[in-house]
Structure formats: structure tokens, C-alpha cells
Scaffold this motif. Structure first.
Motif: not given
Length: 198
Positions: A105, A125-127, A178, A180, A193
Motif C-alpha cells: 500500500a 475504503g482506501k488502503t 484500510t 473505515t 491488515s
């Protein structure tokens, strides 16, 4: 055909007939008829015709069999093999990206970090890969309050996930997260993650 015409060499017409029908038996009988024709002088042309036809049939059979046994240079759809992923990645040349390794990422920029602090919906939603320092520890819950840094900026966030239980108070970390759509006590929540504690 007269019975008297091939009386001394009855194998010649039999060999020719078997050669017309195809198969190696016509070749054998025609060869025997040719040998007998050398002695008797009868049926030589018919024996040679039988030998020629048998040779043609055998050549066709050999090429057909070869095509069936070895259909071509490459694999066909019938040769497809199911492959099961093992999760193992081998890097042969570190200069070339490996297609089985997911790209890391990107590092979060100061503008994205600012958007995260003020309006997290723009980066939802972006990582990202983030660096920071834990403000609380995650031993009791799966949430850690952390100060995430980018060049010239520092934002408090909540790191969430089973991996954050390893972070202790005042410990540096780097994590893949990520964004939320959740906020807890006014802080944006980042789902972890991957986590690295140097």
C-alpha cells in the motif's frame, strides 16, 4: 480372371485383394506372390500392385497413429491441469516485480492524513501504509489509540484488528490499514491488515 491364368500363382490376386482392403496381411501375401512369380513367371504385375497398395496403406496408418499419439507441440485443452495455490512466492530477480506478490500500500500523504482527521469520508475504503506511535496499548482490546504521522502532520486515530494487541504504549509501528467509515470518540478507525513493530 481365369483360374488357369493364375493357376501356378494364386497368391497374386489374393495379395492384391487384401492390399485393396488394407492392412499388413496384403503386404505379406503380395510379397509371397512376388517370390512365387519369380519362379513361375505368372502374376508379377499383380504382386507388385499389391505390394504398392499395402505400402501406401501402411504409410497412411503410421502417420495417422503418429498424429493421434503426438497431436502437436503445445498442450491442448485436454491437457489442462488444475493448479492449487500454495501461497509460496519465490523472487528470482528483486529488480522485477513478482506478479504473485500483492503491491504494498502507498504511504499516506500529509493531505490524505489531513482528510482523515477532518473528513474521513474522502479517504474511506482506501488502503495506506502508515507510521506512528501508540498512545495506548492494545492488550485489553482490539483497539489502540495511535498518533499517525506524515511529513509535517500528526493525527490521532484508532487502530483496530487482532494484530494491534501486540502494540504497547509509546511503541513505534508501521502498519497497512484500510480506512473505515466508523469513528469512535471522534477518532477515525483504521482496520489493520499488516503490522510491523520495529
Amino acid at each position: 480372371m481365369d483360374d488357369e491364368e493364375f493357376g501356378k500363382n494364386p497368391l497374386a490376386p489374393v495379395g492384391l485383394l487384401l492390399s485393396i482392403l488394407g492392412g499388413p496381411l496384403g503386404l505379406i501375401v503380395s510379397f509371397l506372390a512376388l517370390r512365387r512369380a519369380d519362379r513361375t513367371g505368372e502374376g508379377r504385375r499383380m504382386a507388385i500392385a499389391g505390394l504398392t497398395l499395402s505400402a501406401i496403406w501402411i504409410t497412411i496408418a503410421v502417420f495417422t497413429l503418429a498424429a493421434l499419439v503426438n497431436p502437436g507441440d503445445g498442450p491442448t485443452a485436454g491437457d489442462a491441469v488444475a493448479v492449487e495455490a500454495t501461497g509460496t512466492t519465490v523472487t528470482v530477480n528483486p529488480e522485477v516485480a513478482d506478479e504473485t506478490t500483492p503491491p504494498s500500500a502507498p504511504l499516506i500523504t500529509s493531505s490524505e492524513l489531513s482528510a482523515l482527521a477532518h473528513d474521513s469520508a474522502t479517504v474511506r475504503g482506501k488502503t495506506f501504509t502508515v507510521s506512528g506511535r501508540a498512545v495506548s496499548d492494545g492488550t485489553e482490546t482490539d483497539d489502540v489509540i495511535a498518533a499517525v504521522t506524515a511529513p509535517g502532520d500528526d493525527v490521532r486515530v484508532i487502530l483496530r484488528g487482532p494484530l494491534v494487541g501486540d502494540i504497547e504504549h509509546d511503541e513505534d509501528f508501521q502498519a497497512t490499514v484500510t480506512v473505515t467509515d466508523t469513528k469512535v470518540i471522534g477518532l477515525p478507525v483504521l482496520q489493520v491488515s499488516d503490522l510491523d513493530i520495529p
